[in-house]
Write a protein that holds these residues in place. Structure first.
Motif, PDB file in Angstrom:
ATOM      1  N   LEU A   1      42.376  47.353  34.294  1.00 42.44           N
ATOM      2  CA  LEU A   1      42.217  46.493  33.120  1.00 42.44           C
ATOM      3  C   LEU A   1      41.031  46.941  32.267  1.00 42.44           C
ATOM      4  CD1 LEU A   1      42.938  42.895  34.398  1.00 42.44           C
ATOM      5  CD2 LEU A   1      43.958  43.970  32.411  1.00 42.44           C
ATOM      6  N   VAL A   2      39.904  47.187  32.936  1.00 39.35           N
ATOM      7  CA  VAL A   2      38.714  47.583  32.175  1.00 39.35           C
ATOM      8  C   VAL A   2      38.955  48.912  31.478  1.00 39.35           C
ATOM      9  CG1 VAL A   2      36.294  48.205  32.356  1.00 39.35           C
ATOM     10  CG2 VAL A   2      37.160  46.266  33.627  1.00 39.35           C
TER      11      VAL A   2
ATOM     12  N   ASP B   1      38.471  46.008  23.851  1.00 37.81           N
ATOM     13  CA  ASP B   1      39.192  44.740  23.762  1.00 37.81           C
ATOM     14  C   ASP B   1      38.673  43.798  24.846  1.00 37.81           C
ATOM     15  OD1 ASP B   1      40.882  42.679  23.662  1.00 37.81           O
ATOM     16  OD2 ASP B   1      42.719  43.847  23.760  1.00 37.81           O
ATOM     17  N   TYR B   2      37.942  42.778  24.418  1.00 43.13           N
ATOM     18  CA  TYR B   2      37.279  41.946  25.426  1.00 43.13           C
ATOM     19  C   TYR B   2      38.188  40.940  26.097  1.00 43.13           C
ATOM     20  CZ  TYR B   2      32.622  43.764  25.252  1.00 43.13           C
ATOM     21  OH  TYR B   2      31.556  44.565  25.414  1.00 43.13           O
ATOM     22  N   SER B   3      39.401  40.706  25.571  1.00 45.94           N
ATOM     23  CA  SER B   3      40.252  39.716  26.248  1.00 45.94           C
ATOM     24  C   SER B   3      40.614  40.207  27.637  1.00 45.94           C
ATOM     25  CB  SER B   3      41.493  39.418  25.411  1.00 45.94           C
ATOM     26  OG  SER B   3      42.232  40.587  25.215  1.00 45.94           O
ATOM     27  N   ALA B   4      40.844  41.524  27.774  1.00 46.61           N
ATOM     28  CA  ALA B   4      41.159  42.047  29.098  1.00 46.61           C
ATOM     29  C   ALA B   4      39.963  41.906  30.025  1.00 46.61           C
ATOM     30  CB  ALA B   4      41.580  43.503  28.992  1.00 46.61           C
ATOM     31  N   GLN B   5      38.758  42.104  29.469  1.00 45.01           N
ATOM     32  CA  GLN B   5      37.578  41.951  30.331  1.00 45.01           C
ATOM     33  C   GLN B   5      37.385  40.506  30.756  1.00 45.01           C
ATOM     34  OE1 GLN B   5      34.061  44.001  29.556  1.00 45.01           O
ATOM     35  NE2 GLN B   5      35.069  45.827  28.731  1.00 45.01           N
ATOM     36  N   ALA B   6      37.799  39.581  29.869  1.00 48.71           N
ATOM     37  CA  ALA B   6      37.748  38.171  30.272  1.00 48.71           C
ATOM     38  C   ALA B   6      38.655  37.960  31.475  1.00 48.71           C
ATOM     39  CB  ALA B   6      38.177  37.280  29.121  1.00 48.71           C
ATOM     40  N   LEU B   7      39.849  38.570  31.432  1.00 48.87           N
ATOM     41  CA  LEU B   7      40.761  38.441  32.564  1.00 48.87           C
ATOM     42  C   LEU B   7      40.125  39.015  33.824  1.00 48.87           C
ATOM     43  CD1 LEU B   7      43.417  37.702  33.800  1.00 48.87           C
ATOM     44  CD2 LEU B   7      44.380  39.827  32.989  1.00 48.87           C
ATOM     45  N   VAL B   8      39.412  40.131  33.673  1.00 48.80           N
ATOM     46  CA  VAL B   8      38.753  40.713  34.839  1.00 48.80           C
ATOM     47  C   VAL B   8      37.735  39.740  35.413  1.00 48.80           C
ATOM     48  CG1 VAL B   8      37.233  42.555  35.602  1.00 48.80           C
ATOM     49  CG2 VAL B   8      39.098  43.062  34.050  1.00 48.80           C
TER      50      VAL B   8
ATOM     51  N   PHE C   1      41.817  50.238  30.513  1.00 49.41           N
ATOM     52  CA  PHE C   1      42.693  50.044  29.354  1.00 49.41           C
ATOM     53  C   PHE C   1      41.925  49.405  28.202  1.00 49.41           C
ATOM     54  CE2 PHE C   1      46.521  50.183  32.239  1.00 49.41           C
ATOM     55  CZ  PHE C   1      47.091  51.282  31.625  1.00 49.41           C
ATOM     56  N   SER C   2      41.089  48.431  28.541  1.00 49.33           N
ATOM     57  CA  SER C   2      40.383  47.722  27.461  1.00 49.33           C
ATOM     58  C   SER C   2      39.393  48.670  26.768  1.00 49.33           C
ATOM     59  CB  SER C   2      39.670  46.494  28.021  1.00 49.33           C
ATOM     60  OG  SER C   2      38.308  46.728  28.156  1.00 49.33           O
TER      61      SER C   2
END
Lengths: 105, 493, 499, 196
Positions: free
Chosen positions: A46-47, A60-67, A49-50
């Motif tokens: 995820l990180v 893209d911080y939305s993916a990091q939020a998911l992390v 890709f982001s």
């Protein structure tokens, strides 16, 4: 030059290690560690890709939020999981997967 | 009260019930359970009174929260099953207390409310982050619930199995989300759907993510080949929790799958063939692996577990048929319709198991022998439930199966329809075997009459009536799914 | 509320009342009598000539689902009226002759089977036609498994066999019906309504019609014990309690034939006429008549013999269906009624004998006529009816079917068609049934009496059901026009008449 | 991140990951996992995800693994001895693992054809500032103007500004897990109705 592909290969290798550990190991605690490894592999993907999907100059911080949420959930899962495993150990004096094969059919 | 605040209210009520049970152990669990049921019913009333066009969402949830006909139906579904599960908990209080550590089962009353909140959020989720967090809320609560009666070795075993496999499924799920994100650059269903129309989206990457995500969700809905945990966990978990898993958890998985399939299949043809084929293959295997082992089961709970697997197969077939305009118009949505039919019959079956357990009968098939003499009512209720699970006409189970089969025939999925017919035929055998057991047994056997309280008798009879009446007059269920005025929802139970 | 709805739901209500504790015998007798009165009333005032294509009398329709459009629709025409009449008569006879100690389960099962049959015959919506038939599945299963004759393991095995056969047959049938409905509806709305389906000018291609027809033939055929799918029927009837055997063999089994006549034949004419479907059907029905005839010949017990003969006689009705001419189809309906009444009478008598004599082995019995003149006469009625003796109902049906297959439209001057060859072979079946029936009659009632086994005539009350059925056989046999007048209308409408 | 560091930390992560699986002593497994996670955190840092990297060390390597170690010590779980490994399982595991990695390798080899850029894209704080405009909080604005990536601040913005709802769900989840741990790990209380 390190590309996205490098990170993804590492992530998949980590995921594969986790999966292999689940298949091979019989100690429930170690199996549980391997599960954590799988989650971490997902986080790495995820990180990565982001980071490589830069929009407006930023990752893209939305993916990091998911992390972040994944890590939190993993911590919570570990807490509950270890409580269950401790309870199992108390009743069976073992944390081997063979101690949970009473039900068959 | 808006729908969202009713959900928050449920979560708060759940926490409050847990706290009350800790600090005021004198208050009987039964009272707490009924308070919980009252709270759920209040939320249900609020849901029925609200309309889909409600705009009073707080700004911080609005972007992640949808209130379409689907989410309304699944929210109602979660509420109904939670109320029924709490009722089952009061029915099997004696058993549960025996197997809990200190005679306190307050958490067992509070946690389902939180699970219900999670399910309601899942029903509204518009992006994968909400899906993931709410799903984990539900899953972690279920880890606790399944292992709750840990004086019973089976419950503990079930807890460990559910824990390990559930955590593995979570890992696979997140990894799938990562790859889908990598392929589409979006975590929302709309964004994913939009990026499919972009010709530069990498198909291989996306498919890899989809396979992983479907595998993770397949675990939650008990779809083959990720169904191995189901029989053991269902058998070991306390019966009310099993009912909750079998109905509630499955419905949550399917609303996510529905949204996912919709965003992947309907708007674009990039991966639609592959996704549908995946679903069909899984459906076929699930139906076969669900119904064939069921034939050899001696424990009713295990039998119901395999039955739950085979029903998941039918649901997957229904899912693969989405976009068949005739039938989506028809039942509102065949998946939701099938789940609506699955709820009352499954809860009814588990109710009978709970009561039988309370009166010293185990959950093996032999323990139910001659139940008709102990309690003709219980036997009749079980007969209705089994007939409906088998899909006998004039019960609601038949309608669900018929819709799925017709949708499959309409789309020309002959192979899978063939498997479905096989599975249904096997179902005749194992469900009828239960019915036969209820009524057989010689007169010499001692059979104490089983008394039911008036209230539980009324609720159980209402459930059975719902199975039969909805089987004859399914229009209200259809209306409830397709988002007709809330008044129509009242008849859906 | 249409009177037909009352007829369908009264038995269910009565069954529920008995389950809740109402006195079993009076309640079920009351329900059966009321039903018979209502149906007879409808029959007397029935005027079929006013009904057009796919039209029914006493219609009532309630929508239960918008799409697929399913409605709880009832209606009656000549054919369904005759079968409803048969149902009412056999139900009354069947519940009347129940004499068991704890009779409640028997009454409940009989009433539910009766309600299922009524519902199936009177509904005009494919969904409910199908659904009501299945209502009988659980009662039949439980009654055979728990209260059947013979040792428990055996009757259980029989119950399973029956249920699996009927269940799988129903699923095949469901597949066929689904395919039919889907192929017939265009656009988004799928309709199960028989009336609108019948009035629709079909544009379904012949190839599709053929395989749907064949699927329906297998599905319905299994329920009627068509030859290769027949093996459940004989043991089921031999094992089932008397009332269940009467209702199932007499009434419920006719559902499959009714379905073919009502749904498959008029909606899928091209399928019915297809060469390969025809030939397959002819081979299967010859299997029923000749193979099962020979099997029947070798039975050594009365109940086995009757059960097998019931399977055998289905072949004649299928012959009428295969011919497809108006005369033959009327004959088929006629024979359905006649066979229903005669087999019900046979099983009722057989049940009495089993209760009193204790055995049904031909080798152990003989000379039963001495003390039971009435039963002797009644059994004669049943046996002769079954053979097809003139003056009894079956004769009229059989002769119409045989004549129908030699309809001028079907005859070619050069050679006989496969249909006519089949008829000629089928006629030998009459000889076979004459042999086994007469042999059984002679062995049981005449010949040397076997000490220890006596049969007595029943008391007045128990004579009623038997006499009722015999009277029906006689009346219809002597003046078939009573029924034929009703059937007339059914076929005026059918597309097959134009064959 | 210079390539050498990437390879170093990737090797640390994976090698210690292998150690987790192969070591017979659970304590070794747990410690190896902790090291592996530290390597992973370094990889996160290489991806400019400083906050996530820190959290990885704090939560995983710090809290979770200590919990594991604590439980292993508490239960005094010995190393597995004398058991022959199940060769079928080992074989299956290797096959599954290799297939998975190969699958991913095949997929990533197609990346250049699609829209995924695999080459590292430099971050452009100035451009980001322009895009964010007035939405940027003062602190973030300052950092972006100075050409620094305010990772933690941006995460904070993300979590509290966009994902507040999910944060609440996670909060509820943590509460549930707390309750669960209490319920599941309390000792059997023989006196009926006793408080916890």
């Amino acid at each position: 030059m390190i590309t996205l592909n490098h990170y993804l290969i590492v992530s998949s290798a980590l995921f594969a290690l986790g999966l292999a550990g689940i298949i091979v190991r019989r100690n429930i605690l170690v199996i549980y560690m391997c599960l954590e490894m799988m989650l971490s592999a997902a986080n790495l993907a995820l990180v990565a890709f982001s980071r490589f999907r830069v929009t407006d100059g930023l990752p893209d911080y939305s993916a990091q939020a998911l992390v972040f949420f994944t890590i939190t959930v993993a911590a919570a899962e570990v807490a509950v999981g270890l409580a269950i495993i401790v309870a199992l150990y108390r009743s069976k004096q073992s944390v081997d997967v063979e101690s949970v094969t009473k039900m068959q059919g | 009260m808006s729908i969202f605040s009713s959900e928050v209210f449920l979560a708060v009520l759940g926490i409050a019930l847990v706290l009350v049970s800790v600090f005021f152990p004198k208050i009987p669990t039964r009272t707490l359970a009924w308070i919980g049921i009252a709270g759920v019913l209040a939320s249900l009333a609020c849901l029925l009174g609200a309309s889909a066009a409600e705009t009073s969402l707080p700004a911080f949830v609005a972007p992640y929260y949808s209130l379409d006909s689907h989410s309304l139906f699944y929210k109602g579904f979660a509420l109904v099953i939670t109320a029924l599960v709490l009722w089952l908990i009061t029915e099997s209080e004696k058993t549960l207390v025996n197997y809990s550590l200190d005679g306190q089962i307050g958490e067992l009353v509070g946690l389902p409310l939180i699970v219900c909140t999670g399910m309601m959020w899942i029903a509204s989720a518009r992006d994968l982050i909400t899906v993931f967090t709410a799903l984990e809320l539900v899953t972690v609560s279920f880890y606790v619930l399944v292992a709750y009666t840990r004086k019973s070795a089976l419950s503990l075993e079930a807890g460990v199995k559910y824990l390990i496999l559930g955590a593995a499924a979570t890992g696979v799920l997140v990894y799938g989300i990562a790859w889908i994100y990598g392929a589409t650059g979006s975590l929302t269903f709309e964004g994913i759907s939009a990026s499919l129309r972009d010709p530069s989206t990498g198909k291989g990457t996306l498919l890899f993510g989809i396979v992983l995500l479907l595998a993770g969700l397949g675990f939650k809905v008990a779809a083959a080949p990720f169904h191995m945990w189901v029989p053991d966990v269902y058998q070991g978990a306390p019966a009310p929790v099993t009912a909750f898993l079998s109905v509630g958890s499955k419905a949550s998985g399917f609303i996510i799958l529905t949204r996912l399939v919709d965003s992947l299949v309907i708007s674009s043809t990039l991966v639609s063939v592959e996704v549908i084929n995946l679903l069909l293959i899984s459906a076929a295997i699930t139906m076969i692996l669900g119904s064939l082992p069921a034939i050899f089961q001696t424990s009713v709970k295990r039998l119901l577990a395999y039955s739950s697997i085979s029903h998941a197969g039918f649901l997957l077939l229904a899912l693969a048929c989405r976009g068949s305009t005739r039938f989506d118009l028809a039942a509102g949505d065949v998946v939701a319709f099938y789940l609506g039919t699955y709820l009352p019959m499954t809860v009814l079956a588990f109710f009978v198991l709970c009561v039988a357990r309370r009166h010293g009968r185990g959950d093996s098939l032999e323990d139910l022998r001659g139940l008709a003499r102990s309690s003709p009512l219980l036997a009749l209720l079980m007969t209705v439930a089994m007939a409906s699970l088998a899909g006998l006409p004039l019960t609601v189970g038949f309608l669900g199966k018929m819709m799925v089969l017709m949708a499959g025939v309409d789309r020309g999925y002959w192979g899978v329809v063939g498997c479905a017919v096989l599975s249904a035929a096997a179902g005749f055998y194992y469900y009828f075997r239960v019915i036969l057991t209820l009524y057989s047994g010689d007169n010499s056997q001692t059979s104490e009459p089983i008394q039911l309280s008036l209230l539980s008798r009324v609720i159980a009879i209402l459930l059975a009536a719902a199975v039969i009446i909805t089987g004859i007059y399914p229009r209200p269920l259809q209306r409830a799914i397709s988002g007709a005025p809330a008044a129509a929802l009242t008849t859906q139970r | 509320m249409s009177p037909l709805e009352i007829v369908i739901f009264l038995p269910i209500a009565a069954a529920l009342a008995i389950w809740l504790g109402a006195p079993a015998r009076p309640t079920s007798l009351f329900a059966a009598l009321v039903n018979l009165v209502i149906i007879a009333g409808i029959a007397f005032r029935f005027d079929g000539s006013s009904l057009g294509v796919g039209e029914f009398a006493h219609v009532s329709s309630r929508i239960v689902l918008d799409n697929p459009a399913i409605s709880f629709a009832v209606g009656i025409d000549g054919m369904s009226l005759i079968l409803a009449l048969l149902t009412a008569i056999v139900t009354l006879a069947a519940v009347w002759q129940i004499v068991a100690d704890k009779s409640a389960p028997f009454h409940i099962a009989s009433l539910l089977i009766s309600a299922g049959a009524m519902g199936a015959f009177l509904s005009t919506d494919l969904f409910f036609i199908y659904a009501f038939h299945e209502l009988a599945l659980i009662p039949t299963f439980l009654m055979i498994a728990l209260h059947g004759h013979g040792d428990p393991a055996n009757r259980r095995a029989v119950a399973w066999k029956t249920t699996i056969y009927l269940g799988v047959g129903s699923l095949v049938l469901l597949a066929g019906l689904a395919a039919l409905v889907l192929n017939f509806s265009e656009g988004p709305v799928i309709s199960f309504d028989l009336t609108s389906l019948l009035q629709q000018t079909s544009s379904v291609p012949a190839a599709t019609q053929e395989w749907i027809y064949f699927t329906l033939l297998i599905g319905f055929g299994t329920l009627v014990s068509l030859f290769p799918f027949h093996s459940w029927a004989a043991p089921a009837y031999a094992t089932a309690p008397t009332s269940v055997a009467m209702l199932h063999a007499g009434v419920l089994k006719k559902f499959g034939l009714y379905g073919l006549l009502r749904i498959a034949q008029p909606l899928l004419p091209l399928g019915a006429q297809a060469e390969w479907v025809q030939n397959a059907l002819l081979i299967m029905l010859l299997g029923n008549i000749l193979v099962m005839g020979l099997v029947t010949l070798h039975q050594s017990r009365l109940d086995d013999m009757l059960a097998n003969s019931s399977v055998m006689h289905m072949g004649y009705i299928f012959l009428g269906l295969a011919a497809g001419t108006e005369l033959a189809l009327k004959g088929a309906v006629m024979l359905m009624f006649a066979h229903g009444a005669s087999i019900a009478l046979s099983f009722a008598l057989c049940g009495r004998m089993r209760n009193q004599v204790g055995t049904l082995e031909f080798s152990k019995l003989g000379g039963l006529a001495t003390n039971a003149p009435l039963l002797t006469v009644l059994f004669g009625f049943a046996a002769f009816a079954s053979i097809g003796l003139p003056g009894l109902a079956n004769f009229a049906g059989e002769i119409m079917i045989f004549a129908g297959t030699f309809d001028p439209k079907l005859l070619s001057p050069e050679k006989l068609s496969s249909l006519q060859w089949t008829t000629i072979l089928a006629l030998w079946g009459v000889v076979i049934s004459a042999v086994y029936m007469l042999r059984a009659y002679r062995k049981l009632f005449f010949g040397t009496a076997n000490s220890g086994h006596y049969l007595r005539d029943p008391g007045f009350s128990q004579r009623v059901p038997l006499v009722l059925l015999a009277a029906v056989l006689l009346v219809v046999g002597c003046c078939p026009s009573v029924l034929l007048g009703l059937i007339q209308s059914a076929w005026a409408a059918a597309k097959v008449a134009s064959l | 991140m210079p390539a050498v560091f990437f390879y170093l930390f990737a090797a640390v992560t994976l090698l210690f990951g292998v150690m987790v699986i192969v070591s017979k002593n659970p304590v070794t497994s747990a410690l190896s996992l902790a090291v592996s996670f530290v390597g992973l955190a370094a990889l996160f840092l290489g991806l400019d995800a400083y906050f996530i990297g820190t959290v990885q060390v704090l939560v995983y390597a710090g809290a979770v693994m200590v919990l594991f170690l604590f439980i292993i010590m508490l239960l005094d779980i010995k190393a597995e001895t004398g058991k022959t490994p199940n060769y079928a399982a080992v074989f299956a595991a290797i096959v599954v693992g290799v297939l998975l990695v190969l699958q991913v390798a095949t997929i990533v080899s197609t990346f250049e054809k699609g829209k995924l850029t695999t080459l590292e894209v430099p971050l452009r704080p100035k451009e980001a500032l322009a895009a964010m405009g007035k939405n940027a909080l003062p602190g973030i604005q300052r950092d972006l103007e100075a050409g620094i990536l305010p990772d933690t601040k941006l995460m904070g913005l993300q979590l509290y500004h966009h994902y507040g709802f999910h944060l609440q769900i996670i909060g509820l989840l943590l509460l549930v897990s707390t309750v669960g741990v209490v319920v599941l790990s309390k000792r059997e209380n023989r006196t009926e109705g006793g408080a916890k």
